[in-house]
Design a protein around this motif. Structure first.
Motif, PDB file in Angstrom:
ATOM      1  N   TYR A 275      14.652  -7.174  23.548  1.00 24.75           N
ATOM      2  CA  TYR A 275      14.038  -6.758  22.295  1.00 24.75           C
ATOM      3  C   TYR A 275      14.652  -5.419  21.894  1.00 24.75           C
ATOM      4  CZ  TYR A 275      10.863  -4.650  18.980  1.00 24.75           C
ATOM      5  OH  TYR A 275      10.372  -4.007  17.872  1.00 24.75           O
ATOM      6  N   GLU A 276      15.396  -5.445  20.789  1.00 31.06           N
ATOM      7  CA  GLU A 276      16.060  -4.231  20.323  1.00 31.06           C
ATOM      8  C   GLU A 276      15.719  -3.990  18.862  1.00 31.06           C
ATOM      9  OE1 GLU A 276      19.668  -3.325  23.046  1.00 31.06           O
ATOM     10  OE2 GLU A 276      20.347  -4.521  21.361  1.00 31.06           O
ATOM     11  N   PRO A 277      14.680  -3.185  18.614  1.00 29.86           N
ATOM     12  CA  PRO A 277      14.381  -2.864  17.216  1.00 29.86           C
ATOM     13  C   PRO A 277      15.601  -2.152  16.631  1.00 29.86           C
ATOM     14  CG  PRO A 277      13.096  -1.472  18.714  1.00 29.86           C
ATOM     15  CD  PRO A 277      13.824  -2.458  19.558  1.00 29.86           C
TER      16      PRO A 277
ATOM     17  N   GLY B  74      24.087  -2.362  30.909  1.00 26.11           N
ATOM     18  CA  GLY B  74      24.809  -1.434  30.030  1.00 26.11           C
ATOM     19  C   GLY B  74      25.682  -2.209  29.060  1.00 26.11           C
ATOM     20  N   ASN B  75      25.556  -1.903  27.781  1.00 27.16           N
ATOM     21  CA  ASN B  75      26.394  -2.529  26.750  1.00 27.16           C
ATOM     22  C   ASN B  75      27.359  -1.453  26.247  1.00 27.16           C
ATOM     23  OD1 ASN B  75      27.491  -3.709  24.488  1.00 27.16           O
ATOM     24  ND2 ASN B  75      25.605  -3.609  23.278  1.00 27.16           N
ATOM     25  N   TRP B  76      28.615  -1.609  26.622  1.00 24.57           N
ATOM     26  CA  TRP B  76      29.594  -0.570  26.262  1.00 24.57           C
ATOM     27  C   TRP B  76      30.080  -0.662  24.827  1.00 24.57           C
ATOM     28  CZ3 TRP B  76      33.436  -0.336  31.035  1.00 24.57           C
ATOM     29  CH2 TRP B  76      32.764   0.223  32.139  1.00 24.57           C
ATOM     30  N   LYS B  77      29.775  -1.758  24.150  1.00 25.45           N
ATOM     31  CA  LYS B  77      30.277  -1.946  22.781  1.00 25.45           C
ATOM     32  C   LYS B  77      31.796  -1.759  22.768  1.00 25.45           C
ATOM     33  CE  LYS B  77      25.732  -0.604  21.297  1.00 25.45           C
ATOM     34  NZ  LYS B  77      24.854  -0.098  20.269  1.00 25.45           N
ATOM     35  N   MET B  78      32.358  -1.178  21.705  1.00 23.84           N
ATOM     36  CA  MET B  78      33.825  -1.066  21.654  1.00 23.84           C
ATOM     37  C   MET B  78      34.279   0.282  22.222  1.00 23.84           C
ATOM     38  SD  MET B  78      36.409  -2.074  18.544  1.00 23.84           S
ATOM     39  CE  MET B  78      36.460  -0.485  17.725  1.00 23.84           C
TER      40      MET B  78
ATOM     41  N   ALA C 189      16.093  -2.733  30.815  1.00 26.48           N
ATOM     42  CA  ALA C 189      16.629  -2.128  29.600  1.00 26.48           C
ATOM     43  C   ALA C 189      18.052  -2.593  29.340  1.00 26.48           C
ATOM     44  CB  ALA C 189      16.601  -0.605  29.731  1.00 26.48           C
ATOM     45  N   LEU C 190      18.368  -2.690  28.046  1.00 24.82           N
ATOM     46  CA  LEU C 190      19.742  -2.896  27.609  1.00 24.82           C
ATOM     47  C   LEU C 190      20.153  -1.561  26.979  1.00 24.82           C
ATOM     48  CD1 LEU C 190      22.214  -4.676  27.179  1.00 24.82           C
ATOM     49  CD2 LEU C 190      21.163  -5.594  25.122  1.00 24.82           C
ATOM     50  N   VAL C 191      21.110  -0.908  27.634  1.00 28.67           N
ATOM     51  CA  VAL C 191      21.420   0.485  27.314  1.00 28.67           C
ATOM     52  C   VAL C 191      22.794   0.572  26.664  1.00 28.67           C
ATOM     53  CG1 VAL C 191      21.590   2.806  28.288  1.00 28.67           C
ATOM     54  CG2 VAL C 191      20.183   1.066  29.457  1.00 28.67           C
ATOM     55  N   GLY C 192      22.880   1.181  25.497  1.00 26.48           N
ATOM     56  CA  GLY C 192      24.167   1.362  24.839  1.00 26.48           C
ATOM     57  C   GLY C 192      24.784   2.694  25.225  1.00 26.48           C
ATOM     58  N   GLY C 193      24.658   3.669  24.338  1.00 27.76           N
ATOM     59  CA  GLY C 193      25.317   4.971  24.506  1.00 27.76           C
ATOM     60  C   GLY C 193      25.174   5.591  25.892  1.00 27.76           C
ATOM     61  N   ALA C 194      23.968   5.543  26.436  1.00 30.28           N
ATOM     62  CA  ALA C 194      23.727   6.220  27.716  1.00 30.28           C
ATOM     63  C   ALA C 194      24.288   5.451  28.912  1.00 30.28           C
ATOM     64  CB  ALA C 194      22.229   6.469  27.893  1.00 30.28           C
TER      65      ALA C 194
ATOM     66  N   GLY D 299      23.976 -12.455  20.160  1.00 29.71           N
ATOM     67  CA  GLY D 299      23.161 -12.113  18.984  1.00 29.71           C
ATOM     68  C   GLY D 299      22.758 -10.661  18.891  1.00 29.71           C
ATOM     69  N   HIS D 300      23.583  -9.770  19.447  1.00 29.10           N
ATOM     70  CA  HIS D 300      23.291  -8.340  19.301  1.00 29.10           C
ATOM     71  C   HIS D 300      23.183  -8.002  17.815  1.00 29.10           C
ATOM     72  CE1 HIS D 300      23.841  -3.999  19.261  1.00 29.10           C
ATOM     73  NE2 HIS D 300      23.404  -4.017  20.508  1.00 29.10           N
ATOM     74  N   SER D 301      22.349  -7.058  17.467  1.00 30.25           N
ATOM     75  CA  SER D 301      22.125  -6.769  16.036  1.00 30.25           C
ATOM     76  C   SER D 301      23.417  -6.353  15.337  1.00 30.25           C
ATOM     77  CB  SER D 301      21.055  -5.704  15.858  1.00 30.25           C
ATOM     78  OG  SER D 301      21.486  -4.486  16.419  1.00 30.25           O
TER      79      SER D 301
ATOM     80  N   GLY E 189      15.742  -2.474  24.380  1.00 30.21           N
ATOM     81  CA  GLY E 189      16.966  -1.748  24.051  1.00 30.21           C
ATOM     82  C   GLY E 189      16.801  -0.941  22.786  1.00 30.21           C
ATOM     83  N   GLY E 190      17.462   0.210  22.748  1.00 29.60           N
ATOM     84  CA  GLY E 190      17.378   1.092  21.575  1.00 29.60           C
ATOM     85  C   GLY E 190      17.125   2.509  22.037  1.00 29.60           C
ATOM     86  N   SER E 191      18.223   3.288  22.131  1.00 24.70           N
ATOM     87  CA  SER E 191      18.133   4.698  22.535  1.00 24.70           C
ATOM     88  C   SER E 191      17.427   4.906  23.875  1.00 24.70           C
ATOM     89  CB  SER E 191      17.478   5.539  21.436  1.00 24.70           C
ATOM     90  OG  SER E 191      18.258   5.476  20.249  1.00 24.70           O
ATOM     91  N   VAL E 192      17.681   4.005  24.825  1.00 23.24           N
ATOM     92  CA  VAL E 192      17.174   4.238  26.184  1.00 23.24           C
ATOM     93  C   VAL E 192      18.018   5.341  26.823  1.00 23.24           C
ATOM     94  CG1 VAL E 192      16.877   3.258  28.491  1.00 23.24           C
ATOM     95  CG2 VAL E 192      16.304   1.896  26.471  1.00 23.24           C
ATOM     96  N   LYS E 193      17.331   6.299  27.431  1.00 19.70           N
ATOM     97  CA  LYS E 193      17.985   7.463  28.028  1.00 19.70           C
ATOM     98  C   LYS E 193      17.336   7.742  29.379  1.00 19.70           C
ATOM     99  CE  LYS E 193      20.297   8.754  24.180  1.00 19.70           C
ATOM    100  NZ  LYS E 193      20.502   7.427  23.626  1.00 19.70           N
TER     101      LYS E 193
ATOM    102  N   TRP F 107      16.170  -0.308  14.193  1.00 19.81           N
ATOM    103  CA  TRP F 107      15.990   1.089  13.791  1.00 19.81           C
ATOM    104  C   TRP F 107      16.043   2.059  14.971  1.00 19.81           C
ATOM    105  CZ3 TRP F 107      11.464   2.590  16.182  1.00 19.81           C
ATOM    106  CH2 TRP F 107      10.562   1.557  16.505  1.00 19.81           C
ATOM    107  N   ALA F 108      16.052   1.530  16.185  1.00 17.19           N
ATOM    108  CA  ALA F 108      16.085   2.405  17.364  1.00 17.19           C
ATOM    109  C   ALA F 108      17.460   2.412  18.037  1.00 17.19           C
ATOM    110  CB  ALA F 108      15.028   1.959  18.373  1.00 17.19           C
ATOM    111  N   ILE F 109      18.400   1.602  17.512  1.00 20.37           N
ATOM    112  CA  ILE F 109      19.695   1.496  18.176  1.00 20.37           C
ATOM    113  C   ILE F 109      20.633   2.600  17.715  1.00 20.37           C
ATOM    114  CG2 ILE F 109      21.755   0.067  18.488  1.00 20.37           C
ATOM    115  CD1 ILE F 109      19.988  -2.372  18.347  1.00 20.37           C
ATOM    116  N   GLY F 110      21.063   3.414  18.670  1.00 15.56           N
ATOM    117  CA  GLY F 110      22.042   4.459  18.380  1.00 15.56           C
ATOM    118  C   GLY F 110      21.513   5.544  17.461  1.00 15.56           C
ATOM    119  N   THR F 111      20.209   5.556  17.223  1.00 14.38           N
ATOM    120  CA  THR F 111      19.630   6.512  16.271  1.00 14.38           C
ATOM    121  C   THR F 111      18.942   7.671  16.978  1.00 14.38           C
ATOM    122  OG1 THR F 111      17.563   5.274  16.295  1.00 14.38           O
ATOM    123  CG2 THR F 111      19.134   4.710  14.565  1.00 14.38           C
TER     124      THR F 111
HETATM  125  P1  PGA Z   1      21.756   2.451  22.218  1.00 11.75           P
HETATM  126  O1  PGA Z   1      22.239   0.944  22.025  1.00 11.75           O
HETATM  127  O2  PGA Z   1      21.200   2.564  23.616  1.00 11.75           O
HETATM  128  O3  PGA Z   1      23.007   3.286  22.041  1.00 11.75           O
HETATM  129  O4  PGA Z   1      20.721   2.723  21.191  1.00 11.75           O
HETATM  130  C1  PGA Z   1      21.495  -0.124  22.526  1.00 11.75           C
HETATM  131  C2  PGA Z   1      22.164  -1.424  22.195  1.00 11.75           C
HETATM  132  O5  PGA Z   1      22.747  -1.535  21.101  1.00 11.75           O
HETATM  133  O6  PGA Z   1      22.142  -2.378  22.987  1.00 11.75           O
END
Ligand code: PGA
Length: 250
Positions: A166-168, A8-12, A231-236, A94-96, A211-215, A170-174
């Motif tokens: 691998y985090e395309p 899980g990547n909590w970001k800020m 998976a590398l999971v942000g929001g979820a 190196g997160h996008s 990684g990228g909108s994994v739910k 265009w799929a991150i947080g979208t």
């Molecule tokens: P997301 O973020 O799951 O919210 O799309 C993934 C990430 O940035 O690592």
């Protein structure tokens, strides 16, 4: 067999108090989880709290970034030794969002990766193309360059501490997840690049996360793909209930 990782990547997001509340809810739910490694990456300020909260559990704590120098006049930065001292065992590199907003490059990714594994951290190194690169058919070429420059000069022993995400972009947080087929195609490609640079055994052993909108509702389909090792999971990952459902994908 490669062991899966759900990270899980909590970001800020999340203060220390919110970090405690998260683990109070998460830990009882994952006591019996044995099928995967679990990693959580809070912001720097909550790392110590996260380490305390996860002591004696299967959860490992990760930073979201690190500096490549051992110490020095680098205002606002944090070193590998500072992270290992508080009990971190991983760092994301190196997160996008670091590449996009903070000027990180394939070259800085290499420096940070070498410093991290040299200093005893496992490195989750992110690669991935932006939308225009995918649309113009350059996705593989871009990821190839990111891997070759960022991860092309590691020793065999360092390699065992590398996890690629691998985090395309265009799929991150979208909300737009790559299909399992798109993700699997790139994962296989990344493994191929590692086989070219290093050797087939090292490439086979490498764990590659998507990684990228994994739910909770798309994790199972992703995990069914042979080359997707987690998976590398942000929001979820911010909500303990949804993170638990992702961890228990199987
Ligand atoms: P997301 O973020 O799951 O919210 O799309 C993934 C990430 O940035 O690592």
């Amino acid at each position: 067999m490669r062991r899966s990782i759900i990270a899980g990547n909590w970001k800020m997001f999340k203060t220390c108090a919110e970090t405690r509340a998260f683990f109070d809810a998460l830990i009882p739910e994952i006591q019996n989880v044995e099928h995967c490694d679990i990693v959580v990456a809070p912001p720097f300020t909550a790392l110590s709290t996260a380490v305390d909260e996860t002591e004696g559990t299967r959860v490992a704590v990760s930073a979201q970034n690190v500096h490549s120098e051992k110490e020095g006049a680098f205002t606002g930065e944090v070193s590998v030794r500072m992270l290992t001292e508080v009990g971190c065992t991983y760092t994301i590199i190196g997160h996008s969002e670091r590449r996009q907003y903070f000027g990180e490059t394939d070259e800085s990714v290499e420096k940070k990766t070498l410093a991290s594994v040299g200093g005893g951290l496992n490195a989750i190194v992110c690669v991935g193309e932006i939308l225009s690169e995918r649309d113009s058919g350059q996705a593989i070429e871009v990821v190839r360059r990111q891997v070759r420059i960022g991860l092309g000069r590691l020793t065999e022993s360092a390699l065992s501490h590398i996890i690629v995400a691998y985090e395309p972009v265009w799929a991150i947080g979208t909300g737009r997840t790559a299909t399992p087929e798109i993700a699997a195609e790139m994962h296989a490609e990344i493994r191929k690049i590692f086989a070219e640079i290093y050797n087939p055994a090292a490439a086979y052993a490498l764990r590659i996360l998507y990684g990228g909108s994994v739910k909770p509702d798309n994790i199972s389909a992703l995990m069914k793909k042979e080359d997707i090792d987690g998976a590398l999971v942000g929001g979820a990952s911010l909500d303990p209930a949804s993170f638990v459902r992702i961890i228990k994908y199987s």
